[in-house]
Design a protein around this motif. Structure first.
Motif, PDB file in Angstrom:
ATOM      1  N   HIS A  82       0.857  -1.188   0.000  1.00  0.00           N
ATOM      2  CA  HIS A  82       0.000   0.000   0.000  1.00  0.00           C
ATOM      3  C   HIS A  82       0.894   1.239   0.000  1.00  0.00           C
ATOM      4  CE1 HIS A  82      -3.853  -2.049   1.545  1.00  0.00           C
ATOM      5  NE2 HIS A  82      -2.959  -3.008   1.290  1.00  0.00           N
ATOM      6  N   HIS A  83       0.806   2.043  -1.054  1.00  0.00           N
ATOM      7  CA  HIS A  83       1.616   3.252  -1.177  1.00  0.00           C
ATOM      8  C   HIS A  83       0.772   4.494  -0.875  1.00  0.00           C
ATOM      9  CE1 HIS A  83       5.232   1.767  -3.634  1.00  0.00           C
ATOM     10  NE2 HIS A  83       4.525   0.690  -3.344  1.00  0.00           N
ATOM     11  N   SER A  84       1.347   5.421  -0.128  1.00  0.00           N
ATOM     12  CA  SER A  84       0.753   6.752   0.015  1.00  0.00           C
ATOM     13  C   SER A  84       1.881   7.754   0.223  1.00  0.00           C
ATOM     14  CB  SER A  84      -0.247   6.814   1.184  1.00  0.00           C
ATOM     15  OG  SER A  84       0.377   6.522   2.416  1.00  0.00           O
ATOM     16  N   SER A 100      -7.132  -0.150 -11.598  1.00  0.00           N
ATOM     17  CA  SER A 100      -8.586  -0.217 -11.518  1.00  0.00           C
ATOM     18  C   SER A 100      -9.004  -0.016 -10.071  1.00  0.00           C
ATOM     19  CB  SER A 100      -9.073  -1.576 -12.029  1.00  0.00           C
ATOM     20  OG  SER A 100     -10.471  -1.704 -11.861  1.00  0.00           O
ATOM     21  N   GLU A 101     -10.290   0.255  -9.877  1.00  0.00           N
ATOM     22  CA  GLU A 101     -10.862   0.230  -8.535  1.00  0.00           C
ATOM     23  C   GLU A 101     -11.286  -1.182  -8.144  1.00  0.00           C
ATOM     24  OE1 GLU A 101     -12.974   3.836  -6.584  1.00  0.00           O
ATOM     25  OE2 GLU A 101     -13.867   3.591  -8.570  1.00  0.00           O
ATOM     26  N   GLN A 102     -11.785  -1.960  -9.100  1.00  0.00           N
ATOM     27  CA  GLN A 102     -12.384  -3.247  -8.784  1.00  0.00           C
ATOM     28  C   GLN A 102     -11.751  -4.438  -9.490  1.00  0.00           C
ATOM     29  OE1 GLN A 102     -14.547  -3.588  -6.398  1.00  0.00           O
ATOM     30  NE2 GLN A 102     -14.715  -1.375  -6.044  1.00  0.00           N
ATOM     31  N   ASN A 103     -11.168  -4.234 -10.663  1.00  0.00           N
ATOM     32  CA  ASN A 103     -10.637  -5.341 -11.457  1.00  0.00           C
ATOM     33  C   ASN A 103      -9.415  -5.952 -10.763  1.00  0.00           C
ATOM     34  OD1 ASN A 103      -9.444  -7.006 -13.401  1.00  0.00           O
ATOM     35  ND2 ASN A 103     -10.149  -5.725 -15.083  1.00  0.00           N
ATOM     36  N   ARG A 104      -9.537  -7.182 -10.299  1.00  0.00           N
ATOM     37  CA  ARG A 104      -8.463  -7.829  -9.534  1.00  0.00           C
ATOM     38  C   ARG A 104      -7.390  -8.441 -10.433  1.00  0.00           C
ATOM     39  NH1 ARG A 104      -9.725  -7.804  -4.000  1.00  0.00           N
ATOM     40  NH2 ARG A 104     -11.440  -6.345  -3.776  1.00  0.00           N
ATOM     41  N   SER A 105      -7.508  -8.293 -11.748  1.00  0.00           N
ATOM     42  CA  SER A 105      -6.458  -8.780 -12.643  1.00  0.00           C
ATOM     43  C   SER A 105      -5.410  -7.707 -12.927  1.00  0.00           C
ATOM     44  CB  SER A 105      -7.066  -9.263 -13.965  1.00  0.00           C
ATOM     45  OG  SER A 105      -7.832 -10.433 -13.762  1.00  0.00           O
ATOM     46  N   THR A 106      -5.619  -6.497 -12.428  1.00  0.00           N
ATOM     47  CA  THR A 106      -4.661  -5.411 -12.629  1.00  0.00           C
ATOM     48  C   THR A 106      -3.645  -5.392 -11.486  1.00  0.00           C
ATOM     49  OG1 THR A 106      -6.059  -3.822 -11.465  1.00  0.00           O
ATOM     50  CG2 THR A 106      -6.350  -4.016 -13.849  1.00  0.00           C
ATOM     51  N   MET A 107      -2.430  -4.956 -11.788  1.00  0.00           N
ATOM     52  CA  MET A 107      -1.394  -4.941 -10.751  1.00  0.00           C
ATOM     53  C   MET A 107      -1.638  -3.839  -9.720  1.00  0.00           C
ATOM     54  SD  MET A 107       2.044  -3.218 -12.312  1.00  0.00           S
ATOM     55  CE  MET A 107       2.156  -1.440 -12.482  1.00  0.00           C
ATOM     56  N   LEU A 165      -7.892 -14.152 -10.620  1.00  0.00           N
ATOM     57  CA  LEU A 165      -7.828 -12.996  -9.726  1.00  0.00           C
ATOM     58  C   LEU A 165      -6.389 -12.592  -9.420  1.00  0.00           C
ATOM     59  CD1 LEU A 165     -10.697 -13.784  -7.174  1.00  0.00           C
ATOM     60  CD2 LEU A 165     -10.797 -12.395  -9.245  1.00  0.00           C
ATOM     61  N   ALA A 166      -5.461 -13.052 -10.247  1.00  0.00           N
ATOM     62  CA  ALA A 166      -4.055 -12.694 -10.042  1.00  0.00           C
ATOM     63  C   ALA A 166      -3.719 -11.429 -10.821  1.00  0.00           C
ATOM     64  CB  ALA A 166      -3.152 -13.837 -10.490  1.00  0.00           C
ATOM     65  N   PRO A 167      -2.831 -10.583 -10.299  1.00  0.00           N
ATOM     66  CA  PRO A 167      -2.509  -9.305 -10.949  1.00  0.00           C
ATOM     67  C   PRO A 167      -1.554  -9.485 -12.126  1.00  0.00           C
ATOM     68  CG  PRO A 167      -1.232  -9.573  -8.951  1.00  0.00           C
ATOM     69  CD  PRO A 167      -2.133 -10.758  -9.020  1.00  0.00           C
ATOM     70  N   ALA A 168      -2.093  -9.842 -13.274  1.00  0.00           N
ATOM     71  CA  ALA A 168      -1.271 -10.160 -14.448  1.00  0.00           C
ATOM     72  C   ALA A 168      -1.123  -8.994 -15.416  1.00  0.00           C
ATOM     73  CB  ALA A 168      -1.872 -11.357 -15.182  1.00  0.00           C
ATOM     74  N   LEU A 169      -1.837  -7.885 -15.164  1.00  0.00           N
ATOM     75  CA  LEU A 169      -1.875  -6.788 -16.120  1.00  0.00           C
ATOM     76  C   LEU A 169      -1.195  -5.537 -15.567  1.00  0.00           C
ATOM     77  CD1 LEU A 169      -5.590  -7.141 -17.299  1.00  0.00           C
ATOM     78  CD2 LEU A 169      -3.538  -8.079 -18.397  1.00  0.00           C
ATOM     79  N   ALA A 170      -0.355  -4.893 -16.376  1.00  0.00           N
ATOM     80  CA  ALA A 170       0.258  -3.614 -16.017  1.00  0.00           C
ATOM     81  C   ALA A 170      -0.772  -2.523 -16.256  1.00  0.00           C
ATOM     82  CB  ALA A 170       1.516  -3.372 -16.841  1.00  0.00           C
ATOM     83  N   ARG A 207      -5.013   5.475  -0.931  1.00  0.00           N
ATOM     84  CA  ARG A 207      -3.783   4.707  -1.160  1.00  0.00           C
ATOM     85  C   ARG A 207      -3.808   4.055  -2.526  1.00  0.00           C
ATOM     86  NH1 ARG A 207      -5.187   0.760   3.637  1.00  0.00           N
ATOM     87  NH2 ARG A 207      -6.037   2.762   4.290  1.00  0.00           N
ATOM     88  N   ILE A 208      -2.638   3.684  -2.984  1.00  0.00           N
ATOM     89  CA  ILE A 208      -2.466   2.920  -4.213  1.00  0.00           C
ATOM     90  C   ILE A 208      -1.896   1.567  -3.804  1.00  0.00           C
ATOM     91  CG2 ILE A 208      -1.121   2.755  -6.352  1.00  0.00           C
ATOM     92  CD1 ILE A 208      -1.177   5.895  -6.322  1.00  0.00           C
ATOM     93  N   VAL A 209      -2.602   0.503  -4.133  1.00  0.00           N
ATOM     94  CA  VAL A 209      -2.174  -0.830  -3.727  1.00  0.00           C
ATOM     95  C   VAL A 209      -1.526  -1.538  -4.909  1.00  0.00           C
ATOM     96  CG1 VAL A 209      -2.845  -3.038  -2.728  1.00  0.00           C
ATOM     97  CG2 VAL A 209      -4.038  -0.946  -2.037  1.00  0.00           C
ATOM     98  N   LEU A 210      -0.254  -1.844  -4.774  1.00  0.00           N
ATOM     99  CA  LEU A 210       0.474  -2.606  -5.789  1.00  0.00           C
ATOM    100  C   LEU A 210       0.366  -4.083  -5.411  1.00  0.00           C
ATOM    101  CD1 LEU A 210       2.298  -2.422  -8.318  1.00  0.00           C
ATOM    102  CD2 LEU A 210       4.257  -2.402  -6.755  1.00  0.00           C
ATOM    103  N   ARG A 211      -0.353  -4.853  -6.231  1.00  0.00           N
ATOM    104  CA  ARG A 211      -0.711  -6.224  -5.885  1.00  0.00           C
ATOM    105  C   ARG A 211       0.196  -7.271  -6.533  1.00  0.00           C
ATOM    106  NH1 ARG A 211      -5.016  -7.784  -8.063  1.00  0.00           N
ATOM    107  NH2 ARG A 211      -5.655  -9.259  -6.451  1.00  0.00           N
TER     108      ARG A 211
END
Length: 443
Positions: free
Chosen positions: A246-248, A313-320, A305-310, A332-336
């Motif tokens: 979690h970045h802030s 999103s607010e909801q899409n769990r496939s984004t990093m 639901l793995a973060p495979a995309l550079a 915050r910005i969450v890098l998953r």
């Protein structure tokens, strides 16, 4: 975090009857190392450091390095609560210095400090919280890990289905007694999988805590007769384990990722958008640091639901990157995308540097991906937004990214690439069981 001085440490060591002190540090691959000293040597170590031979530390040097010193950071003094109270054992995390009194170029903690200095010079104070996932496996009669998960529970299940509850509770209690602030803990989606989340704090303190966290979790698991693994994808048919950062960014007591706006429905500041833009711009390169194993890329696959995309999103769990709904000072910005096998110091260094470059160069991110964007086709999304699909691909991106190279420094950057390329070559030269099952009967 507690700010302790040399005198505070000496006083606490005497008060708590400390006999041994572990001077701890990491190599560039994130492995925790230590040199133990007795309490009689503590004052000398705090004042002058302890010389060591970096030739035995993978990632520091290929040849013997003379006059390299571990210098303990007094603020990291912690007593191990699972050790005897009489003749207690404590730890100090160290910086590594050369004979000229400068931070050693191969020290990961030094790399993070350099980036933090750059962030601070711009008037920003970065903070981070983390969510760490791991598996608990049974061990065999010799204490070696098996592939048998400790339970068959699922997301947020309770006892008696969640057999790891007692072990996880002991982990949390131990961490709290060492000064960690725990936000939550629960059983994760996969059988035998767990998560413990740490509350937001300064980045250097969080990197220190993450290094210690993995050591503590594995130690407590072992005391329960179990093996704790942070391997990203230990089982092909189970969900992988990640490390969500979690970045802030703050200026004094204000979270500058938040901006009240009547036109921007997300209520994000321009700085937040630029930070996201920088992360996406340099995602290919820092993925090599955030996901440093060949196995890491078995987790970064679409559809689970793995973060495979550079992407973000607010909801899409496939984004990093995900931007949770909380706003104002909780923005915050969450890098998953990272996983728990990365070096905490280096992953913070490279991701902070990427975000900072976004701010400096006003890099606008692409439009956020919504849930229904996945329906556009997996192959197309991988081509247009995909993170590296292998460690080889990530290393290639790292080799050509001068910004991420600058965050690491020449010595860490070159040694990391060299060692990981050798690792990839060993993997490619190995005949795997999948190949036997797939080809032997037909060819």
């Amino acid at each position: 975090m507690n700010i302790l001085t040399k005198e505070d440490v000496l006083e606490k060591a005497k008060e708590y009857d400390v006999k041994f002190i572990r001077l701890q540090f990491t190599d560039i691959f994130g492995s925790f190392k230590n040199i133990a000293i007795t309490v009689e040597e503590l004052e000398r170590a705090l004042s002058f450091g302890v010389m060591f031979d970096s030739a035995v530390i993978e990632g520091f040097s290929q040849n013997k390095e003379s006059d390299i010193y571990l210098l303990p950071d007094p603020s990291t003094f912690v007593i191990f609560p699972w050790r005897p109270r009489n003749g207690a054992v404590a730890r100090l995390i160290c910086d590594v210095y050369n004979s000229e009194g400068e931070l050693f170029a191969g020290c990961p903690r030094a790399a993070l400090k350099r980036v933090l200095k750059e962030v601070n010079q711009l008037g920003y104070r970065p903070q981070s919280a983390v969510e760490t996932e791991f598996f608990l496996f049974h061990t065999d009669a010799q204490g070696n890990p098996t592939k048998i998960t400790h339970d068959q529970a699922g997301y947020c299940d309770l006892t008696p289905v969640d057999l790891g509850e007692n072990c996880r509770r002991d982990m949390v209690l131990t961490l709290e007694s060492m000064g960690f602030e725990i936000a939550s803990s629960h059983h994760e989606i996969a059988a035998g999988q767990h998560e413990i989340a740490l509350k937001e704090d300064d980045v250097l303190f969080m990197a220190d805590n993450l290094s210690t966290f993995k050591f503590v979790v594995r130690t407590i698991a072992q005391r329960h007769g179990l093996h704790a693994s942070f391997m990203p994808k230990p089982m092909a048919d189970l969900s992988g384990s990640g490390l969500h950062l979690h970045h802030s960014l703050w200026q004094e007591d204000k979270n500058i990722f938040y901006a009240h706006s009547h036109t921007d429905c997300l209520q994000l500041s321009k700085i937040a958008y630029y930070y996201i833009g920088g992360l996406i711009e340099h995602a290919g390169a820092f993925t090599a640091i955030a996901n440093p194993l060949i196995n890491s890329y078995k987790r970064l696959t679409l559809g689970k639901l793995a973060p495979a995309l550079a992407a973000w999103s607010e909801q899409n769990r496939s984004t990093m990157i995900r931007v949770p709904a909380q706003r104002e000072n909780d923005t915050r910005i969450v890098l998953r995308s990272p996983d728990g096998t990365c070096n905490p110091y280096l992953v913070f260094a490279v991701t902070l540097k990427a975000g900072l470059e976004g701010i400096k160069n006003k890099i606008n991110p692409p439009a956020p991906l919504e849930d229904n964007d996945l329906h556009g086709g997996f192959k197309k999304l991988v081509r247009t937004h995909g993170l590296p699909r292998s460690l080889d691909e990530a290393l290639s991106a790292l080799a050509s990214d001068e910004i991420i190279k600058d965050a690491l420094g020449e010595q860490i950057w070159s040694r990391f690439i060299e060692a990981k390329e050798e690792e990839c070559e060993r993997f490619h030269a190995t005949v795997h069981q999948w190949e036997i099952d797939e080809y032997l009967r037909y060819f």
